[in-house]
Design a protein around this motif. Structure first.
Motif, PDB file in Angstrom:
ATOM      1  N   MET A 286       0.805  -1.187  -0.114  1.00  0.00           N
ATOM      2  CA  MET A 286       0.090  -0.037   0.025  1.00  0.00           C
ATOM      3  C   MET A 286       0.672   1.348  -0.210  1.00  0.00           C
ATOM      4  SD  MET A 286      -3.090  -1.010   2.605  1.00  0.00           S
ATOM      5  CE  MET A 286      -3.733   0.624   2.726  1.00  0.00           C
ATOM      6  N   ARG A 287       1.973   1.230   0.607  1.00  0.00           N
ATOM      7  CA  ARG A 287       2.804   2.328   0.923  1.00  0.00           C
ATOM      8  C   ARG A 287       3.457   2.615  -0.535  1.00  0.00           C
ATOM      9  NH1 ARG A 287       6.314   0.585   3.877  1.00  0.00           N
ATOM     10  NH2 ARG A 287       4.960   0.628   5.520  1.00  0.00           N
ATOM     11  N   ILE A 288       4.181   1.683  -1.323  1.00  0.00           N
ATOM     12  CA  ILE A 288       4.770   1.877  -2.412  1.00  0.00           C
ATOM     13  C   ILE A 288       3.817   2.306  -3.527  1.00  0.00           C
ATOM     14  CG2 ILE A 288       4.757  -0.676  -3.048  1.00  0.00           C
ATOM     15  CD1 ILE A 288       7.797   0.138  -4.260  1.00  0.00           C
ATOM     16  N   LEU A 289       2.485   1.727  -3.575  1.00  0.00           N
ATOM     17  CA  LEU A 289       1.505   2.044  -4.294  1.00  0.00           C
ATOM     18  C   LEU A 289       0.810   3.432  -4.307  1.00  0.00           C
ATOM     19  CD1 LEU A 289      -0.224  -1.358  -4.617  1.00  0.00           C
ATOM     20  CD2 LEU A 289       0.918  -0.241  -6.656  1.00  0.00           C
ATOM     21  N   GLY A 290       1.107   3.944  -3.027  1.00  0.00           N
ATOM     22  CA  GLY A 290       0.607   5.355  -2.770  1.00  0.00           C
ATOM     23  C   GLY A 290      -0.797   5.385  -2.202  1.00  0.00           C
ATOM     24  N   ALA A 291      -0.904   4.110  -1.660  1.00  0.00           N
ATOM     25  CA  ALA A 291      -2.507   4.125  -1.215  1.00  0.00           C
ATOM     26  C   ALA A 291      -2.593   4.161   0.390  1.00  0.00           C
ATOM     27  CB  ALA A 291      -3.056   2.576  -1.647  1.00  0.00           C
ATOM     28  N   ALA A 292      -1.210   4.438   0.996  1.00  0.00           N
ATOM     29  CA  ALA A 292      -1.248   4.503   2.528  1.00  0.00           C
ATOM     30  C   ALA A 292      -0.524   5.748   2.871  1.00  0.00           C
ATOM     31  CB  ALA A 292      -0.406   3.327   3.277  1.00  0.00           C
TER      32      ALA A 292
END
Length: 292
Positions: A286-292
């Motif tokens: 989620m962090r690397i996908l920009g979702a967090a």
């Protein structure tokens, strides 16, 4: 995509079938070799899943999936699954699929133009590179214009590293040269593109320590744990996953070669700390996908 409803995010799944109505010459033998290597009878029988079937499989399990084709037309002669087609089907299944694309960097300016168009018109979130299948060193400057587009857009560059099942046991390894997938070449890429989000795919046998070194040293480098059953992970990979790289390790299966069912069942049996498991299974992705 409602990430709260997902139990995990698989950062590494393949759209395997070619884009046309029939397989190219030699493609059956290629898939049979892959099936033997991964002990996957479906591949040997020519029963690889379509992208809609993949979506349904992952939806039933509440697992989000990053999906991509591999553009290796120049080296293999096999026509790629069209990036646009994968993106369109992913859009129809946006509750569960996240589209990445693949462009052989040897395509030069036409590849750069395609990357821009895919990002702008199709919402592509990242790009898959397979140096062994595409026949290039990741730090070859001819690939840099493509990396520039990916970095500028804030997308992810996912690179195969280490030995590959592609061509394993086949005559001449099907022409695949393992040297191209040494993870240390990506150290140069991480230096020259410090804002590019880079994922080193797979336990990087036989260069595992080099991969861990690059991910430890460069803040923009992550590792996905796909392509191997966790029961075969080298101890040093588990050690780093439990400690200094616990926020940089990502769950990936390598579907359809390895199913999430098999990977997750084996992951339950290895010595990963309880507080680290949710990081690997979902939170880091989620962090690397920009979702967090």
């Amino acid at each position: 995509m409602n990430f709260d409803d997902l139990i995990a995010i698989d950062i590494h799944t393949h759209a395997e079938e070619p884009c046309c109505t029939h397989r190219d010459d030699g493609y059956n033998e290629f898939q049979a070799g892959m099936a033997k290597y991964f002990r996957n009878p479906a591949g040997a029988e020519g029963m690889l899943p379509t992208v809609p079937q993949t979506a349904e499989y992952f939806r039933e399990r509440k697992i989000g999936a990053v999906i991509f084709p591999v553009d290796a037309e120049r080296e293999t002669g096999f026509r790629r699954y069209r990036n646009e087609e994968v993106a369109e089907i992913a859009a129809e299944n946006s509750d569960i699929l996240i589209p990445f694309a693949s462009i052989d960097p040897w395509k030069g300016k036409i590849g750069v133009r395609e990357a821009r168009r895919l990002i702008e018109d199709f919402g592509i979130r990242g790009f898959k590179f397979h140096p062994t299948m595409q026949g290039f060193y990741p730090n070859d400057r001819m690939a840099y214009p493509l990396y520039e587009v990916i970095q500028e857009a804030g997308c992810i560059a996912l690179f195969h590293t280490g030995q590959t099942g592609v061509g394993s046991g086949m005559r001449g390894g099907m022409g695949m040269r393992l040297k191209y997938s040494h993870p240390m070449y990506l150290d140069d890429v991480a230096v020259d593109f410090p804002d590019l989000k880079i994922i080193l795919a797979h336990p990087s046998f036989p260069w595992q320590e080099e991969a861990l070194s690059v991910a430890t040293h460069k803040p923009n480098v992550y590792i996905d744990m796909s392509g191997w059953s966790p029961k075969y992970f080298p101890p040093i990979l588990v050690q780093y996953a439990n400690s200094i790289l616990k926020k940089k390790m990502l769950f990936g299966s390598d579907w359809p070669a390895i199913t999430p069912d098999r990977w997750l069942a084996d992951f339950e049996k290895i010595d990963i700390k309880d507080e680290v498991r949710p990081l690997i299974l979902k939170e880091n992705a989620m962090r690397i996908l920009g979702a967090a």
